[in-house]
Design a protein around this motif. Structure first.
Motif, PDB file in Angstrom:
ATOM      1  N   UNK A 162       0.755  -1.301   0.082  1.00 19.60           N
ATOM      2  CA  UNK A 162      -0.071   0.052  -0.098  1.00 19.60           C
ATOM      3  C   UNK A 162       0.787   1.057  -0.032  1.00 19.60           C
ATOM      4  N   UNK A 163       0.596   2.285  -0.706  1.00 19.48           N
ATOM      5  CA  UNK A 163       1.230   3.550  -0.802  1.00 19.48           C
ATOM      6  C   UNK A 163       0.678   4.394   0.183  1.00 19.48           C
ATOM      7  N   UNK A 164       1.438   5.054   1.027  1.00 19.29           N
ATOM      8  CA  UNK A 164       1.115   6.051   1.971  1.00 19.29           C
ATOM      9  C   UNK A 164       2.006   7.313   1.777  1.00 19.29           C
ATOM     10  N   UNK A 165       1.728   8.180   2.935  1.00 21.87           N
ATOM     11  CA  UNK A 165       2.504   9.407   2.845  1.00 21.87           C
ATOM     12  C   UNK A 165       1.474  10.629   2.722  1.00 21.87           C
ATOM     13  N   UNK A 166       0.344  10.642   2.432  1.00 21.10           N
ATOM     14  CA  UNK A 166      -0.474  11.895   2.312  1.00 21.10           C
ATOM     15  C   UNK A 166      -1.262  11.458   3.353  1.00 21.10           C
ATOM     16  N   UNK A 167      -1.297  12.490   4.419  1.00 21.36           N
ATOM     17  CA  UNK A 167      -2.352  12.238   5.708  1.00 21.36           C
ATOM     18  C   UNK A 167      -3.953  12.093   5.077  1.00 21.36           C
ATOM     19  N   UNK A 168      -4.398  11.150   5.577  1.00 28.32           N
ATOM     20  CA  UNK A 168      -5.913  11.125   5.271  1.00 28.32           C
ATOM     21  C   UNK A 168      -6.409  10.803   3.983  1.00 28.32           C
ATOM     22  N   UNK A 169      -5.436  10.350   3.202  1.00 29.47           N
ATOM     23  CA  UNK A 169      -5.717   9.929   1.753  1.00 29.47           C
ATOM     24  C   UNK A 169      -5.339   8.297   1.550  1.00 29.47           C
ATOM     25  N   UNK A 170      -6.132   7.854   0.766  1.00 30.76           N
ATOM     26  CA  UNK A 170      -5.695   6.579   0.382  1.00 30.76           C
ATOM     27  C   UNK A 170      -4.867   6.496  -0.945  1.00 30.76           C
ATOM     28  N   UNK A 171      -3.778   6.385  -1.083  1.00 33.29           N
ATOM     29  CA  UNK A 171      -2.843   6.530  -2.249  1.00 33.29           C
ATOM     30  C   UNK A 171      -2.973   5.504  -3.303  1.00 33.29           C
ATOM     31  N   UNK A 172      -3.158   4.310  -2.911  1.00 32.72           N
ATOM     32  CA  UNK A 172      -3.315   3.338  -3.957  1.00 32.72           C
ATOM     33  C   UNK A 172      -2.271   2.237  -3.586  1.00 32.72           C
ATOM     34  N   UNK A 173      -2.024   1.386  -4.450  1.00 33.13           N
ATOM     35  CA  UNK A 173      -0.894   0.052  -4.441  1.00 33.13           C
ATOM     36  C   UNK A 173       0.091   0.328  -5.512  1.00 33.13           C
ATOM     37  N   UNK A 174       1.163  -0.294  -4.891  1.00 29.62           N
ATOM     38  CA  UNK A 174       2.471  -0.496  -5.903  1.00 29.62           C
ATOM     39  C   UNK A 174       2.798  -1.964  -5.852  1.00 29.62           C
ATOM     40  N   UNK A 175       3.099  -2.622  -7.306  1.00 34.56           N
ATOM     41  CA  UNK A 175       3.342  -3.854  -7.162  1.00 34.56           C
ATOM     42  C   UNK A 175       4.731  -4.128  -7.771  1.00 34.56           C
ATOM     43  N   UNK A 176       5.730  -5.001  -7.060  1.00 36.05           N
ATOM     44  CA  UNK A 176       7.053  -5.443  -7.414  1.00 36.05           C
ATOM     45  C   UNK A 176       7.110  -6.751  -7.863  1.00 36.05           C
ATOM     46  N   UNK A 177       7.557  -6.808  -8.909  1.00 35.57           N
ATOM     47  CA  UNK A 177       7.955  -8.346  -9.593  1.00 35.57           C
ATOM     48  C   UNK A 177       9.688  -8.298  -9.676  1.00 35.57           C
ATOM     49  N   UNK A 178      10.166  -9.601  -8.936  1.00 39.70           N
ATOM     50  CA  UNK A 178      11.561  -9.680  -9.188  1.00 39.70           C
ATOM     51  C   UNK A 178      12.102 -10.845 -10.011  1.00 39.70           C
ATOM     52  N   UNK A 179      13.197 -10.766 -10.732  1.00 36.75           N
ATOM     53  CA  UNK A 179      13.666 -11.762 -11.243  1.00 36.75           C
ATOM     54  C   UNK A 179      15.185 -11.721 -11.776  1.00 36.75           C
TER      55      UNK A 179
END
Length: 585
Positions: free
Chosen positions: A163-180
């Motif tokens: 989950x992305x955070x850092x903006x008070x009171x806001x749902x920022x969304x999500x970030x997805x990582x894939x590694x290879x």
């Protein structure tokens, strides 16, 4: 394209176990009231901007409202890595910018050295890019997340969602990582494709097609690896040839599934899906043949229409594979890096006898110019077989007649400006401070042209020239630099200090001159003030500075050699008299 810079820690240098490629995608919540939030009032209309070709005529009021509303963000992800000893966050690299979508899937990857025995802390910041500035603080912050490289690698299927955070009171969304883990495959594929009779998607035109390539993962998902350019208003596009590392396409597994999606581009980012097909590197390697004519299929249309055949075809026009040479290949083959130094002796640096001067001759501590010279030079000289470095000054009045010069040899020998080793450069630098009068203006062109003339005499790849310019301020001859030096220049120049130098650094936009753009990014701007260790540790400051000043040189050399069709010579025999290197502009 890949962002790749290794974190340097002078106290903990070990051989990396492997290289890991991290791919990034996001699902963002736009913090601004966006066009997407208004579409619910018009459920019968497709998700496109008012200006796209296919939007039907809306009521006038609707059109005006849509024009006034902001669109989805143009997003970029910035990766920061945390130093082992200092715990300081340093920028590692950035993805490309993707316009007008809340679900960006970035092509540019982050390639990191993985150390099993270390905790490698990462921070990913997401920004909405709304200006051309490379200064990330000037853009809108959309959220961030923290994790370790081990967490990404150790997650199920090498896929981690946060989950992305850092903006008070806001749902920022999500970030997805894939590694290879990256294979050692060093081949590069160059291919060209065209399409025929694609589906018409635009209301007032045809289609604006582009291709998106994905490589398959073990868990059945796909990772984006390339996007073509958009070809406007045609159902029979011919895309430009493009080059892609084979390891990006299939990571060395020639039978691995490669999926290709065909889209119709829309201005607001809600691109229309035309269809898809699958293939493999092995199929591509057969070249132009009946095996490489692909039916573009749209599963939804196929399920609805009994007479559906396809949504067009895509044909491979050409395919070739070349070996990717490395910086080390050229060095082992005898390529010399020739290094030239130019130092700013303008009065804006301050009186060298005063502690406030950047040229202050402190008997107990090196000044900033000396630190920059020593930091970069001690690395460069390992690649110079004769250890002879031309060294110039600019912007000073010279004895005995007080004539102003913008390209004077620090050793006072116009026939032979070479100094023996970096210690020799430092010695003549301090001698010059005692004999010349700091003056001005800050003109770069004379010394750039001086080095460029030498560089133009060597065209066989046996030498590569780097010019280190150390300066304190604004360039007085900016127009002349761009017009006469940087844009036509085919080699490299970089400077560790000056805010105005950002205009010459071509990382984001190529330097242009009268409509002519530089064929390569030949400037690296590094502000020394950003590398001063707060604790006063000069060794650490110098190590950080040298790392970023020199980071782009291997890629610059490879770019130059490739543009000239120069291949590395066979590796030199391993003898006691074997040559090393030296740098240049």
């Amino acid at each position: 394209m890949m962002a790749s810079i290794g974190e340097f820690d002078p106290l903990h240098s070990t051989v990396p176990a492997t290289k890991i490629e991290v791919s990034v995608s996001c699902s963002l919540n736009n913090p601004l009231f966006s066009l997407h939030s208004f579409r619910c009032h018009f459920p019968h209309y497709p998700r496109r901007s008012f200006l796209s070709h296919s939007r039907p005529c809306l009521p006038l009021l609707s059109c005006l409202l849509l024009l006034l509303l902001p669109n989805s963000p143009s997003s970029v992800v910035v990766l920061y890595v945390q130093g082992i000893g200092t715990k300081e966050w340093r920028e590692f690299g950035r993805t490309e910018m993707i316009d007008n979508t809340l679900n960006p899937d970035f092509v540019r990857k982050f390639v990191l050295d993985f150390f099993f025995e270390e905790k490698q802390n990462l921070r990913f910041d997401v920004y909405n890019v709304d200006t051309r500035s490379s200064n990330i603080s000037k853009h809108d912050f959309l959220g961030q997340t923290f994790c370790t490289l081990g967490e990404i690698i150790g997650s199920a299927g090498g896929r981690l969602e946060r989950t992305l955070s850092g903006i008070p009171g806001k749902k920022c969304g999500t970030i997805i990582f894939t590694a290879e883990e990256l294979s050692n495959c060093r081949d590069i594929a160059t291919m060209q494709l065209c399409a025929n009779k694609l589906d018409k998607k635009d209301f007032f035109g045809k289609s604006d097609p582009f291709l998106v390539f994905y490589r398959s993962n073990e868990d059945g998902t796909f990772t984006i690896c390339h996007k073509t350019e958009v070809v406007k208003n045609t159902l029979n596009p011919v895309w430009q040839p493009f080059t892609i590392p084979v390891r990006a396409l299939c990571n060395g597994d020639y039978d691995r599934t490669v999926k290709v999606d065909v889209f119709d581009w829309d201005r607001d980012g809600s691109h229309d899906f035309i269809g898809e097909f699958t293939t493999s590197y092995r199929e591509f390697s057969r070249g132009q043949s009946q095996f490489n004519v692909y039916e573009v299929l749209n599963p939804k249309k196929k399920g609805k229409k009994k007479k559906y055949v396809n949504s067009g075809t895509v044909t491979l026009l050409s395919f070739k594979v070349e070996s990717e040479y490395t910086f080390v290949d050229f060095i082992r083959g005898g390529t010399q890096l020739n290094f030239t130094v130019a130092i700013d002796f303008t009065a804006s640096n301050g009186n060298p006898s005063q502690p406030t001067s950047l040229h202050y001759m402190n008997p107990y501590q090196m000044n900033m110019y000396a630190m920059a010279l020593k930091a970069v030079g001690e690395i460069i000289q390992d690649y110079d077989s004769d250890k002879l470095f031309p060294a110039y000054g600019f912007g000073a009045k010279l004895p005995p007649d007080g004539k102003i010069s913008h390209a004077f040899p620090l050793n006072s020998n116009t026939d032979d400006p070479n100094c023996v080793g970096i210690e020799g450069v430092l010695e003549v630098y301090f001698q010059s401070l005692r004999s010349v009068q700091l003056y001005g203006p800050t003109n770069f062109a004379p010394v750039i042209n001086q080095v460029a003339r030498s560089a133009k005499e060597v065209t066989d790849g046996s030498q590569y020239f780097v010019l280190l310019m150390i300066t304190d301020g604004v360039i007085s001859d900016m127009v002349r630099n761009v017009n006469d030096c940087c844009a036509p220049c085919q080699h490299l120049k970089f400077s560790p200090h000056s805010a105005a130098m950002e205009e010459l650094d071509g990382d984001e936009v190529r330097v242009s001159s009268r409509g002519r753009y530089a064929e390569r990014d030949i400037v690296q701007f590094v502000p020394f003030r950003d590398y001063i260790d707060r604790s006063g540790n000069q060794v650490l400051s110098m190590a950080r500075l040298a790392k970023d000043v020199l980071a782009e040189i291997p890629d610059q050399l490879l770019s130059y050699m490739k543009s000239r069709g120069i291949e590395p010579r066979p590796a030199l025999p391993n003898t006691n008299n074997s040559q090393s290197l030296s740098l240049r502009i």
